[in-house]
Write a protein that holds these residues in place. Structure first.
Motif, PDB file in Angstrom:
ATOM      1  N   LEU A 246       0.836  -1.196   0.000  1.00  0.00           N
ATOM      2  CA  LEU A 246       0.000   0.000   0.000  1.00  0.00           C
ATOM      3  C   LEU A 246       0.876   1.252   0.000  1.00  0.00           C
ATOM      4  N   GLN A 247       1.965   1.224   0.761  1.00  0.00           N
ATOM      5  CA  GLN A 247       2.910   2.340   0.728  1.00  0.00           C
ATOM      6  C   GLN A 247       3.516   2.491  -0.660  1.00  0.00           C
ATOM      7  N   GLN A 248       3.883   1.384  -1.262  1.00  0.00           N
ATOM      8  CA  GLN A 248       4.516   1.436  -2.579  1.00  0.00           C
ATOM      9  C   GLN A 248       3.590   2.054  -3.610  1.00  0.00           C
ATOM     10  N   LEU A 249       2.316   1.660  -3.602  1.00  0.00           N
ATOM     11  CA  LEU A 249       1.361   2.233  -4.553  1.00  0.00           C
ATOM     12  C   LEU A 249       1.152   3.720  -4.282  1.00  0.00           C
ATOM     13  N   ALA A 250       1.107   4.107  -2.998  1.00  0.00           N
ATOM     14  CA  ALA A 250       0.921   5.520  -2.664  1.00  0.00           C
ATOM     15  C   ALA A 250       2.103   6.351  -3.146  1.00  0.00           C
ATOM     16  N   TYR A 251       3.320   5.860  -2.950  1.00  0.00           N
ATOM     17  CA  TYR A 251       4.500   6.594  -3.414  1.00  0.00           C
ATOM     18  C   TYR A 251       4.546   6.652  -4.936  1.00  0.00           C
ATOM     19  N   PHE A 252       4.179   5.566  -5.572  1.00  0.00           N
ATOM     20  CA  PHE A 252       4.190   5.541  -7.036  1.00  0.00           C
ATOM     21  C   PHE A 252       3.193   6.559  -7.600  1.00  0.00           C
ATOM     22  N   VAL A 253       1.974   6.571  -7.062  1.00  0.00           N
ATOM     23  CA  VAL A 253       0.962   7.518  -7.539  1.00  0.00           C
ATOM     24  C   VAL A 253       1.413   8.957  -7.303  1.00  0.00           C
ATOM     25  N   THR A 254       2.021   9.210  -6.152  1.00  0.00           N
ATOM     26  CA  THR A 254       2.454  10.573  -5.817  1.00  0.00           C
ATOM     27  C   THR A 254       3.551  11.061  -6.747  1.00  0.00           C
ATOM     28  N   VAL A 255       4.550  10.209  -6.995  1.00  0.00           N
ATOM     29  CA  VAL A 255       5.715  10.629  -7.782  1.00  0.00           C
ATOM     30  C   VAL A 255       5.427  10.635  -9.275  1.00  0.00           C
ATOM     31  N   PHE A 256       4.734   9.610  -9.774  1.00  0.00           N
ATOM     32  CA  PHE A 256       4.619   9.434 -11.221  1.00  0.00           C
ATOM     33  C   PHE A 256       3.248   9.784 -11.795  1.00  0.00           C
ATOM     34  N   ALA A 258       0.497  12.046  -9.634  1.00  0.00           N
ATOM     35  CA  ALA A 258       0.044  13.318  -9.065  1.00  0.00           C
ATOM     36  C   ALA A 258       1.005  14.456  -9.384  1.00  0.00           C
ATOM     37  N   ALA A 259       2.319  14.209  -9.253  1.00  0.00           N
ATOM     38  CA  ALA A 259       3.296  15.279  -9.524  1.00  0.00           C
ATOM     39  C   ALA A 259       3.252  15.735 -10.985  1.00  0.00           C
ATOM     40  N   PRO A 260       3.268  14.813 -11.972  1.00  0.00           N
ATOM     41  CA  PRO A 260       3.131  15.283 -13.359  1.00  0.00           C
ATOM     42  C   PRO A 260       1.816  16.008 -13.627  1.00  0.00           C
ATOM     43  N   LEU A 261       0.724  15.565 -13.002  1.00  0.00           N
ATOM     44  CA  LEU A 261      -0.548  16.264 -13.186  1.00  0.00           C
ATOM     45  C   LEU A 261      -0.464  17.697 -12.656  1.00  0.00           C
TER      46      LEU A 261
END
Length: 370
Positions: A246-256, A258-261
């Protein structure tokens, strides 16, 4: 163009005002035809006008009635705010209690218990994955903490700004914006630079395997971890070696994601977007960018709140050493670095004022009061 219809008070006022004018117009004709004896008669006294005196009283009565009819317009008292805060806190506690009780009941079911045993929340990383967190990642984390805090604060200021404290005119484009917008945009640039350095080093050192899913098992493990979090019997974890799914998915969504959006939508709304690009504007309307940019900020805010909560409730000293001291121990060094970082963030928040920003902004353009 047709005149606007008159309201009832306007009709009454107009009729009362027209009556003396009509009487004045008819009076000369009547005087010309009347006998001489009647023309010499003394004029009758006009009755005292009491209608204007009644108007303020009627207006006051109407205003009082409107005030009573719209209690929402009254300012909220401190007692009402306190009561609202207590009610919200009780609602959160009640909802949390229901969620935890329901999650524990679900986790106690035999099929779900077997699922959690099969997928405890973490899968093995690929062979050769690095162990531990390097110092460069700690520094990147600190700069990200500082910049994202200032970006969120300045973004909320831009959203609620009515009269800017100062204006900035760019030397490069000649565009004039509020100094708050200039600060927000400048912080965005620094945040993007920090992010690019982070991503390059992430893939250069193999640290990407820690936050990029490498197996489809990430999803059942993430569901299991989420259920365990909901029961408050949190999954065993060792962030120095491997994050849970769950942490891994949260970090992935945030970095790759949410940040580009945030970057793409922010660029569309900024002064750097090319002017007169009609086809590009039709393909990417600014309304789309505005509709996505603010919810993305809300996601970052929610991520930070949950992230900080878990850092302090799953072994604060160990987690702070991972994030700020690049070591797996349970001593107080990471906490001291964290405390220093928070002091820097607080000082930056205080310093981000027009009086201190103007000398910096003047190097890139002109700062004016209007």
């Amino acid at each position: 163009m047709l005149p606007a219809p008159l309201s009832e008070p306007q009709i009454r006022t107009g009729t009362a005002a027209a009556a003396p004018a009509a009487a004045a117009k008819v009076a000369p004709d009547a005087a010309a035809t009347a006998p001489a004896a009647k023309t010499s008669a003394a004029p009758a006294k006009a009755p005292p006008a009491k209608a204007p005196a009644a108007a303020p009283a009627a207006a006051a009565t109407s205003a009082a009635a409107a005030s009573d009819a719209q209690p929402g317009l009254r300012p909220t008292t401190r007692r009402q705010w306190a009561l609202a805060g207590i009610l919200v806190a009780l609602a959160v506690i009640g909802l949390t209690t229901i969620v935890v009780g329901l999650a524990r009941w679900i986790a106690g079911l035999e099929p779900i218990a077997a699922f959690i045993a099969q997928y405890p929340g973490t899968y093995e990383l690929p062979e050769g994955a690095p162990i531990g967190l390097p110092a460069w990642l700690n520094w990147s984390h600190f700069f990200n903490l500082l910049l994202i805090a200032l970006i969120i604060r300045s973004g909320l200021q831009v959203r609620g700004e009515r009269k800017p404290p100062a204006y900035f005119t760019s030397k490069r484009t000649g565009q004039k914006v509020s100094i708050t917008v200039w600060l927000h945009t400048s912080l965005d640039v620094l945040w993007i630079v920090n992010g690019l350095v982070f991503v390059v080093l992430l893939f250069a050192t193999g640290q990407w395997m820690r936050i990029v899913p490498t197996s489809w098992e990430v999803f059942p493990h993430a569901i299991s971890a989420g259920l365990q979090y909901a029961t408050l019997n949190w999954p065993l974890e060792d962030g120095w070696v491997n994050y849970n799914s769950l942490q891994q998915l949260a970090y992935f969504v945030t970095v790759f994601i949410a940040a580009p959006l945030a970057i793409v939508t922010g660029a569309r709304m900024s002064g750097w977007w090319p002017k007169g690009a009609d086809r590009l504007n039709r393909a990417y309307p600014i309304e789309w960018a505005r509709a996505v940019h603010f919810p993305t900020m809300l996601y970052f805010s929610a991520f930070i709140i949950v992230h900080v909560l878990l850092v302090f409730t799953t072994g604060a000293l160990r987690n702070l050493n991972h994030m700020f001291a690049a070591k797996p121990d349970d001593d107080w060094l990471g906490f001291l670095f964290f405390a220093g970082a928070m002091l820097v963030v607080a000082a930056a928040m205080v310093a981000a004022r027009p009086a201190l920003l103007s000398p910096i902004a003047s190097r890139f353009g002109t700062v004016s009061a209007r």
